[in-house]
Design a protein around this motif. Structure first.
Motif, PDB file in Angstrom:
ATOM      1  N   ILE A  65      13.377  24.072  49.535  1.00  0.00           N
ATOM      2  CA  ILE A  65      14.493  23.350  48.851  1.00  0.00           C
ATOM      3  C   ILE A  65      15.194  22.722  49.774  1.00  0.00           C
ATOM      4  CG2 ILE A  65      16.252  23.031  47.010  1.00  0.00           C
ATOM      5  CD1 ILE A  65      14.954  26.034  45.937  1.00  0.00           C
ATOM      6  N   GLY A  66      15.269  21.429  49.785  1.00  0.00           N
ATOM      7  CA  GLY A  66      16.220  20.631  50.532  1.00  0.00           C
ATOM      8  C   GLY A  66      15.628  20.414  51.973  1.00  0.00           C
ATOM      9  N   SER A  67      16.378  20.133  53.118  1.00  0.00           N
ATOM     10  CA  SER A  67      16.023  19.564  54.334  1.00  0.00           C
ATOM     11  C   SER A  67      15.784  20.795  54.909  1.00  0.00           C
ATOM     12  CB  SER A  67      16.703  18.532  54.855  1.00  0.00           C
ATOM     13  OG  SER A  67      16.702  18.872  56.350  1.00  0.00           O
ATOM     14  N   PHE A  68      14.557  21.118  55.752  1.00  0.00           N
ATOM     15  CA  PHE A  68      14.506  22.269  56.735  1.00  0.00           C
ATOM     16  C   PHE A  68      15.385  22.133  57.857  1.00  0.00           C
ATOM     17  CE2 PHE A  68      12.550  24.769  59.926  1.00  0.00           C
ATOM     18  CZ  PHE A  68      12.352  26.104  59.281  1.00  0.00           C
ATOM     19  N   GLU A  69      15.471  20.927  58.441  1.00  0.00           N
ATOM     20  CA  GLU A  69      16.287  20.513  59.395  1.00  0.00           C
ATOM     21  C   GLU A  69      17.868  21.072  59.332  1.00  0.00           C
ATOM     22  OE1 GLU A  69      15.217  16.851  61.196  1.00  0.00           O
ATOM     23  OE2 GLU A  69      17.195  16.893  62.647  1.00  0.00           O
ATOM     24  N   GLY A  70      18.147  20.400  58.024  1.00  0.00           N
ATOM     25  CA  GLY A  70      19.442  20.722  57.382  1.00  0.00           C
ATOM     26  C   GLY A  70      19.893  22.281  57.732  1.00  0.00           C
ATOM     27  N   TRP A  71      18.834  22.920  57.045  1.00  0.00           N
ATOM     28  CA  TRP A  71      18.985  24.565  56.936  1.00  0.00           C
ATOM     29  C   TRP A  71      19.182  25.066  58.488  1.00  0.00           C
ATOM     30  CZ3 TRP A  71      15.644  28.387  58.382  1.00  0.00           C
ATOM     31  CH2 TRP A  71      15.860  29.546  57.972  1.00  0.00           C
TER      32      TRP A  71
END
Lengths: 185, 437
Positions: A65-71
């Protein structure tokens, strides 16, 4: 074209090749973050190393869920914050009332006035606390409330430290631009 | 765009997409750590016993051979374990794990500790030959996952000894204020880290080695204050700019200073200050003014302390005082004309009471009855030409029964008011004849 989804899936199964691939693609971005939060390149390497190990070991917690890069970036920032806590030798609090924003010299700089290296040096030279807060607020876009929670300081301390950090940065940039003007002459 | 946003934007723009490839050594360390983490993922009982026993056997035999010790490592040691030291050596691809039992009885514990020392010694001996300066020693204690030290903190040198790298000195200080008015006492608060000596340079040739010095900047200027901190042979410095603004000079005078001042008089105050942009007058009677050269009228007689605060554009201030501005009661005011033009009629011998002020007879105007009075007028040779002890009789301009010449005369007047207050005044007057006379 890299299939990030596929890489992540393999990484979740501890596939060594996939881990290396993930590292090759994202380590420059993540290292860029580490450099901003650290006082030296050696420290940045340590942050990246520890942060990336966290990414690889906790990759199963990422639920698509959401951006992997952001994570990944969040994990790196959190690692940098944990380094900050570890390095923290003293804990000073300032009252917001002490701080007044000085606007005596309103330098306005253009984006091309300074190189990345120069700006990075300015950030690296900031005291630990200033550096973390400045990064979190100005670049990562955290709110003072979030910063206060993460750094275990008061809301006002976050604000005042940020103002001080910015003041310090502005001083350094003024010095820098003066040196540059001299050199041009 | 304000400079506030400007600063942030510069950094945001430059660093939002900032990339830098880390050195290849970082991935190697990550890889190694991942291998180690995977190794720890197994539960203690499902550990690859053969590996452990194998490693243990190597260590034990080394110890047995080198130290002649007959201590046994029992199997239950493996279940309750604390890993003390892990030495990873890439060159020899050899993992050595020392396992000890925390729950052993004291006697045995002492024995175990002894053994650890021996093992450590053994390792150190070994290290001398095998560990090159590129190898890292990772010291892991207690909770394996949480308390491992980073490589920058612990490094091994080529002698195989663990050196804790001293943190570098960091120069840092804050000031009580970065700009002030002369003379300014500025306190510097040292916030440096990891240092054993300080050297302050105040930018004007003066220095200090105090930790938190206070320095008085007595003249205006911009000073670069530098704090150099040293730890051993490493030093760091930091500079701050201190701006000391000049102080204005406050000064003023009273415009009508040679006159006696009375209440209801309009008094002019002249501002002679320099280097100021704003001023605040306090007339000492609870009245203030912000004009440069204000006029003020006092309602009551008395002595007043008048002050002027001159303030520069940098908000530096100076104050000037006149502490004794004497305002007399209007009822004691005596007015003398400075000139008069008598007609040559003799004018009722100078009796002027209740006459209109035509200025043909020289006499004072008073606000209160006088009980004693004497007016004397002298010519330029000092000859007394008129004297009167009755305030109602002034000089009609005659001397020895003929009109006096047109020139400047000096007068002196003294006496006592009804309420007993004495007065004495002097002045000069010009006698003029109008042309049509």
């Amino acid at each position: 074209m890299i299939d990030l989804h596929q890489i992540v899936k393999k990484c979740k199964a501890y596939d060594k090749k996939a881990q290396k691939e993930l590292y090759d693609v994202y380590s420059p971005v993540l290292f860029g973050i580490c450099l901003r939060y650290s006082k030296s390149e050696a420290e940045a390497e340590d942050v990246l190393q520890e942060g990336f190990v966290k990414i690889l070991t906790k990759i199963n917690d990422f639920k698509d869920i959401g951006s992997f890069e952001g994570w990944m970036k969040r994990i790196i920032v959190n690692t940098a914050i944990s380094f900050y806590h570890k390095n923290k030798k003293y804990n000073e609090t300032y009252d917001i009332d002490e701080i007044t924003e000085k606007n005596t010299e309103n330098y306005v700089w253009g984006n091309e006035d300074f190189t990345k290296e120069e700006l990075l040096k300015v950030i690296n030279d900031l005291p630990e606390g200033y550096r973390v807060i400045f990064n979190m607020y100005a670049i990562e876009g955290y709110k003072h409330k979030e910063i206060a929670e993460k750094l275990n300081i008061s809301h006002n301390t976050s604000k005042s430290q940020y103002l001080r950090a910015k003041e310090r940065i502005r001083e350094k940039l003024e010095q820098l631009s003066k040196i540059k003007i001299k050199n041009v002459k | 765009m304000s400079s506030k946003e400007n600063t942030e934007n510069i950094f945001k723009n430059q660093f939002e997409s900032f990339k830098q490839t880390p050195p290849s050594s970082v991935w190697k360390k990550i890889e190694r750590k991942m291998i180690f983490k995977r190794f720890l993922k197994y539960k203690p009982l499902s550990l690859n016993l053969w590996n452990i026993i194998g490693i243990t056997a190597i260590i034990t035999s080394t110890i047995l051979i080198t130290q002649n010790t007959t201590h046994k490592i029992t199997k239950n040691l493996l279940t309750e374990k604390t890993v003390k030291n892990v030495i990873t050596d890439n060159n020899i691809r050899n993992k050595s794990i020392v396992i000890t039992d925390d729950k052993k009885e004291t006697a045995e514990k002492t024995n175990t500790e002894k053994k650890i020392t021996q093992i450590n010694n053994a390792f150190n001996n070994k290290s001398e030959n095998q560990i090159s300066d590129k190898n890292e020693i990772e010291v892991i204690s207690g909770n394996l996952l949480k308390e491992n030290y980073t490589n920058s903190e612990l490094k091994s040198n080529n002698e195989g000894k663990i050196n804790v790298k001293l943190a570098e000195p960091h120069s840092e200080f804050s000031v009580s204020t970065e700009s002030a008015c002369e003379p300014a006492a500025i306190t510097f608060l040292n916030e440096s880290e990891n240092c054993d000596s300080f050297h302050w340079n105040f930018g004007n040739g003066k220095t200090s080695s105090q930790k938190n010095p206070t320095f008085v900047f007595s003249t205006a200027g911009t000073y670069t204050v530098t704090l150099t901190v040293t730890s051993g042979s490493v030093s760091d410095f930091m500079s701050k700019k201190i701006t000391i603004y000049p102080k204005p000079n406050a000064d003023f005078e009273i415009g009508n200073k040679n006159k006696n001042l009375y209440n209801n008089d309009k008094i002019i105050f002249l501002n002679n200050s320099s280097g100021y942009s704003k001023c605040i007058w306090n007339f000492g009677d609870n009245n203030t003014s912000a004009y440069t050269n204000p006029e003020h009228t006092y309602e009551n007689a008395g002595n007043y302390k008048v002050s002027l605060i001159s303030i520069s554009d940098k908000r530096c201030a100076d104050t000037a005082y006149i502490s004794n501005v004497s305002i007399q009661d209007l009822k004691y005011k005596i007015n003398f004309p400075t000139a008069f033009s008598p007609d040559k009629s003799g004018q009722n011998n100078g009796y002027w009471k209740n006459s209109s002020y035509t200025n043909t007879i020289f006499h004072p105007v008073v606000n209160t009855e006088v009980s004693k009075y004497r007016l004397r007028i002298f010519n330029k040779y000092g000859t007394l030409i008129f004297e009167s002890t009755d305030i109602n009789i002034g000089w009609n301009g005659f001397y020895k029964n003929s009109p006096a010449s047109s020139e400047v005369y000096v007068w002196e007047c003294s006496g006592k008011f009804e309420d007993g207050k004495l007065f004495k005044k002097t002045g000069n007057l010009t006698l003029l004849y109008l042309r049509n006379q």
